[in-house]
Design an enzyme around this catalytic site. Structure first.
Site, PDB file in Angstrom:
ATOM      1  N   HIS A  96      -8.127  -4.722  -0.812  1.00  0.00           N
ATOM      2  CA  HIS A  96      -6.932  -4.028  -0.344  1.00  0.00           C
ATOM      3  C   HIS A  96      -6.611  -4.466   1.077  1.00  0.00           C
ATOM      4  O   HIS A  96      -7.503  -4.584   1.918  1.00  0.00           O
ATOM      5  CB  HIS A  96      -7.170  -2.519  -0.377  1.00  0.00           C
ATOM      6  CG  HIS A  96      -5.940  -1.715  -0.129  1.00  0.00           C
ATOM      7  ND1 HIS A  96      -5.081  -1.363  -1.133  1.00  0.00           N
ATOM      8  CD2 HIS A  96      -5.427  -1.198   1.016  1.00  0.00           C
ATOM      9  CE1 HIS A  96      -4.075  -0.653  -0.633  1.00  0.00           C
ATOM     10  NE2 HIS A  96      -4.267  -0.534   0.679  1.00  0.00           N
TER      11      HIS A  96
ATOM     12  N   SER B  94       0.838  -1.194   0.000  1.00  0.00           N
ATOM     13  CA  SER B  94       0.000   0.000   0.000  1.00  0.00           C
ATOM     14  C   SER B  94       0.879   1.253   0.000  1.00  0.00           C
ATOM     15  O   SER B  94       1.685   1.432  -0.913  1.00  0.00           O
ATOM     16  CB  SER B  94      -0.962  -0.047   1.185  1.00  0.00           C
ATOM     17  OG  SER B  94      -1.945   0.947   1.093  1.00  0.00           O
TER      18      SER B  94
ATOM     19  N   ASP C 278     -10.167  -3.515  -5.178  1.00  0.00           N
ATOM     20  CA  ASP C 278      -9.333  -2.507  -4.532  1.00  0.00           C
ATOM     21  C   ASP C 278      -9.415  -1.228  -5.347  1.00  0.00           C
ATOM     22  O   ASP C 278      -9.176  -1.252  -6.557  1.00  0.00           O
ATOM     23  CB  ASP C 278      -7.884  -3.015  -4.482  1.00  0.00           C
ATOM     24  CG  ASP C 278      -6.932  -2.068  -3.770  1.00  0.00           C
ATOM     25  OD1 ASP C 278      -7.324  -0.931  -3.432  1.00  0.00           O
ATOM     26  OD2 ASP C 278      -5.769  -2.472  -3.556  1.00  0.00           O
TER      27      ASP C 278
END
Length: 325
Positions: A286, A161, A256
């Site tokens: 995610h 991320s 995501d």
């Protein structure tokens, strides 16, 4: 087992649990509350921490003050191939503790020294503080390899991320600043473009998972002003030149909001002549990479990352310069 459409059954079970417990979204909390909740969630969903041969912590100088790094050692003699890992959390949440299970697993599975960097967080420290800290940590490792039993010719940066965003940014900065030399970048569902208006950004609005509101919340904390989002160190997709960057593994999740920008980055790297492997994990959301205690695909993705790292370690032709292919 993943399905081609819809959420993976294990992910659906997590969603049902969150609905039942009425779990609030992180962006509905204060930053302090969100940091506490994020750490608890990471620990709850991760597999039990794997033992490694040794764990140590050091304090190193950073551009804005001292930084904590945590070093995970596998068994076996050095000098060791090294993964410099940047935790996720939207540049606002996270710590070396939230990435602990991932770092332990990659250390064992890839047979490497893994170093997790405790970079400065927003909103207390806005962009580019995190990039500066992560690049400084990479430089420190390259200069002090003998002290930590690291192999300076086998250094990879990686993260999930926001950590993937930072790994991409450090790769760009290292290339342009003349070092340190990197042989790979592990990018797990990375943010690559501030203000992205993509199909995945528009489609993923589920309040029980990371969604487009989450994305905006994190960017608002990270940037001093929206114009900073055009900087390639904030939005690596916007770099004018992606040539001569290290080989990359890009992992994305089907459900995501930042899926498309991660996959766009993989394509841009490939078009620039960078060797890239890219995998979309179907049915995943995610954050799944950190859910190894609840989602089978997380363990699969971690093993894919470890296998890719093992391949990077074994390729002698990458020695000598950043981005050698």
């Amino acid at each position: 087992m993943s399905t081609e459409t819809g959420l993976d059954p294990q992910v659906r079970a997590l969603r049902a649990q969150r609905m039942q417990e009425r779990t609030p979204a992180l962006y509905e909390m204060t930053v302090s509350q969100a940091r506490t909740a994020d750490l608890a969630s990471q620990r709850r969903l991760a597999a039990p921490p794997e033992p490694v041969a040794h764990i140590g912590e050091r304090t190193i100088p950073g551009p804005g003050g001292d930084l904590t790094i945590r070093l995970y050692y596998p068994g076996g003699p050095g000098p060791l191939p090294t993964l410099l890992y940047f935790f996720g959390g939207g540049w606002t949440l996270g710590s070396v503790d939230t990435a602990d299970a991932i770092c332990r697993r990659l250390t064992n599975a890839a047979g490497c020294l893994t170093i997790c960097v405790g970079y400065r967080l927003a909103p207390e420290h806005k962009f580019p503080a995190a990039v500066e800290d992560c690049h400084a940590a990479a430089g420190w490792v390259a200069r002090h390899f003998a002290d930590i039993d690291a192999d300076p010719t086998r250094l990879v940066v990686g993260g999930d991320s926001a950590g993937g965003n930072l790994a991409a940014a450090v790769s760009l900065r290292a290339r342009d600043a003349g070092g340190p030399s990197l042989i790979g970048q592990l990018l797990v569902y990375p943010n690559t473009d501030f203000g992205a208006d993509t199909p995945s950004m528009r489609e993923n609005t589920d309040p029980y998972f990371f969604n487009q509101t989450s994305v905006r919340w994190y960017w608002q904390h990270y940037l001093r002003r929206p114009e900073d989002g055009a900087d390639p160190l904030a939005s690596p997709l916007r770099a004018a030149d992606h040539r001569a960057l290290p080989p990359a593994l890009v992992l994305t999740a089907e459900h995501d909001p930042i899926r498309d920008e991660g996959e766009q980055y993989a394509r841009v790297l490939s078009q620039a002549g960078v060797r890239v492997e890219s995998t979309r994990y179907q049915g995943m959301v995610h954050g799944f990479f950190a859910m190894s205690g609840a989602v089978d695909a997380a363990r699969d993705a971690q093993e894919q990352a470890a296998a890719w790292l093992r391949a990077r370690w074994s390729e002698s032709e990458v020695l000598g310069r950043v981005g050698h292919r």
